[in-house]
Design a protein around this motif. Structure first.
Motif, PDB file in Angstrom:
ATOM      1  N   ARG A 172       0.824  -1.204   0.000  1.00  0.00           N
ATOM      2  CA  ARG A 172       0.000   0.000   0.000  1.00  0.00           C
ATOM      3  C   ARG A 172       0.862   1.259   0.000  1.00  0.00           C
ATOM      4  N   ASP A 173       1.986   1.208   0.708  1.00  0.00           N
ATOM      5  CA  ASP A 173       2.876   2.370   0.746  1.00  0.00           C
ATOM      6  C   ASP A 173       3.484   2.645  -0.638  1.00  0.00           C
ATOM      7  N   GLY A 189      -3.706   8.652   4.562  1.00  0.00           N
ATOM      8  CA  GLY A 189      -3.142   7.348   4.868  1.00  0.00           C
ATOM      9  C   GLY A 189      -3.415   6.338   3.770  1.00  0.00           C
ATOM     10  N   THR A 190      -2.946   5.108   4.004  1.00  0.00           N
ATOM     11  CA  THR A 190      -3.072   4.052   3.002  1.00  0.00           C
ATOM     12  C   THR A 190      -4.512   3.587   2.808  1.00  0.00           C
ATOM     13  N   ARG A 191      -5.411   4.050   3.670  1.00  0.00           N
ATOM     14  CA  ARG A 191      -6.815   3.685   3.514  1.00  0.00           C
ATOM     15  C   ARG A 191      -7.369   4.146   2.169  1.00  0.00           C
ATOM     16  N   VAL A 192      -6.796   5.230   1.641  1.00  0.00           N
ATOM     17  CA  VAL A 192      -7.255   5.743   0.353  1.00  0.00           C
ATOM     18  C   VAL A 192      -6.971   4.728  -0.759  1.00  0.00           C
ATOM     19  N   VAL A 193      -5.910   3.958  -0.599  1.00  0.00           N
ATOM     20  CA  VAL A 193      -5.593   2.918  -1.583  1.00  0.00           C
ATOM     21  C   VAL A 193      -6.683   1.851  -1.581  1.00  0.00           C
ATOM     22  N   ASP A 194      -7.053   1.393  -0.396  1.00  0.00           N
ATOM     23  CA  ASP A 194      -8.101   0.367  -0.289  1.00  0.00           C
ATOM     24  C   ASP A 194      -9.417   0.856  -0.894  1.00  0.00           C
ATOM     25  N   ASN A 195      -9.754   2.115  -0.630  1.00  0.00           N
ATOM     26  CA  ASN A 195     -11.004   2.662  -1.152  1.00  0.00           C
ATOM     27  C   ASN A 195     -11.005   2.713  -2.679  1.00  0.00           C
ATOM     28  N   HIS A 196      -9.871   3.074  -3.263  1.00  0.00           N
ATOM     29  CA  HIS A 196      -9.793   3.165  -4.724  1.00  0.00           C
ATOM     30  C   HIS A 196      -9.740   1.774  -5.362  1.00  0.00           C
ATOM     31  N   ILE A 197      -9.121   0.817  -4.695  1.00  0.00           N
ATOM     32  CA  ILE A 197      -9.140  -0.560  -5.191  1.00  0.00           C
ATOM     33  C   ILE A 197     -10.586  -1.067  -5.235  1.00  0.00           C
ATOM     34  N   THR A 250      -5.982  -9.355  -3.631  1.00  0.00           N
ATOM     35  CA  THR A 250      -5.489  -8.878  -2.336  1.00  0.00           C
ATOM     36  C   THR A 250      -4.486  -9.884  -1.798  1.00  0.00           C
ATOM     37  N   VAL A 251      -3.297  -9.418  -1.494  1.00  0.00           N
ATOM     38  CA  VAL A 251      -2.274 -10.279  -0.902  1.00  0.00           C
ATOM     39  C   VAL A 251      -2.222  -9.934   0.584  1.00  0.00           C
ATOM     40  N   ILE A 252      -2.818 -10.790   1.397  1.00  0.00           N
ATOM     41  CA  ILE A 252      -2.994 -10.509   2.823  1.00  0.00           C
ATOM     42  C   ILE A 252      -1.644 -10.243   3.498  1.00  0.00           C
ATOM     43  N   GLY A 253      -1.596  -9.153   4.235  1.00  0.00           N
ATOM     44  CA  GLY A 253      -0.368  -8.786   4.946  1.00  0.00           C
ATOM     45  C   GLY A 253       0.639  -8.043   4.098  1.00  0.00           C
ATOM     46  N   HIS A 254       0.346  -7.873   2.797  1.00  0.00           N
ATOM     47  CA  HIS A 254       1.307  -7.205   1.923  1.00  0.00           C
ATOM     48  C   HIS A 254       0.661  -6.042   1.148  1.00  0.00           C
ATOM     49  N   GLY A 255      -0.298  -6.356   0.282  1.00  0.00           N
ATOM     50  CA  GLY A 255      -0.899  -5.298  -0.529  1.00  0.00           C
ATOM     51  C   GLY A 255      -1.757  -5.887  -1.626  1.00  0.00           C
TER      52      GLY A 255
END
Length: 217
Positions: free
Chosen positions: A168-169, A183-191, A207-212
């Motif tokens: 995410r970073d 924050g990285t939450r914006v990445v999740d929202n756009h995904i 989604t790769v759990i624990g990574h991105g």
């Protein structure tokens, strides 16, 4: 192989066109009216439609108008009369070009080859998705998809790093910039937004759990 849908209520005209298209290496499918053609286009992928104007059930104008509600596929309309008003109306409902009956196949082939070359110019294809980085156009199953600028940037970054796990970073830095204060939450929202808009291609965004995230194509 490019696939073309030939729509005309006259069997001989459909057979004539399909015969020459097959000789030129195109795959063809026939429909005898507009309603049948629309059903086919909702369930199959075509690269171009050759559409007669005067047909029972639905004429060419009505068919093209309905088609444009779910697809941007190129359309060449066949018409028995060379009329300015018909041409204007056709362009208004989304027709790409016209050819007047009777016609020479060399002329029709030239129009087909020109439109197909133009329609895919600049596009990169990944499974059912086509993307044009220059024009920022995106298509899924030949249907144009409207993306916000950041949604497009995110999709193109995923494609540019296909089959690579991105944190995410990493995504945040490259798409939003290192000085972005969110924050990285914006990445999740756009995904999530991309997945909603790009179905069924959205299954490729993993989604790769624990990574991105990773785009698998």
């Amino acid at each position: 192989m490019r696939k073309i849908l030939v729509v005309d209520d006259e069997n001989k005209i459909r057979e004539f066109i399909c015969f020459f298209l097959n000789k030129e290496g195109y795959e063809t499918v026939e429909a005898s009216n507009g309603s049948e053609a629309l059903d086919l286009m909702k369930n199959e992928n075509f690269d171009l439609v050759i559409l007669d104007l005067m047909m029972p059930i639905m004429n060419g104008f009505e068919t093209c108008l309905e088609l444009r509600k779910f697809s941007s596929i190129p359309v060449i309309m066949l018409t028995a009369v060379e009329g300015e008003n018909d041409h204007i109306r056709g362009y208004d409902v989304g027709v790409d070009d016209y050819i007047t009956k009777p016609f020479k196949m060399k002329i029709l082939m030239a129009k087909i080859n020109r439109i197909l070359g133009k329609s895919l110019q600049g596009f990169e294809q990944y499974d059912s998705l086509k993307i044009n980085p220059s024009s920022m156009e995106v298509m899924v199953l030949d249907q144009m998809i409207e993306l916000a600028p950041k949604e497009f940037d995110l999709l193109y970054y995923l494609i540019s790093n296909k089959n690579i796990v991105l944190t995410r970073d990493q995504i945040l830095d490259r798409v939003w910039g290192f000085d972005f204060e969110g924050g990285t939450r914006v990445v999740d929202n756009h995904i999530k937004k991309l997945r909603n808009k790009l179905q069924p291609f959205s299954d490729k965004i993993k989604t790769v759990i624990g990574h991105g995230y990773k785009l698998e194509v």
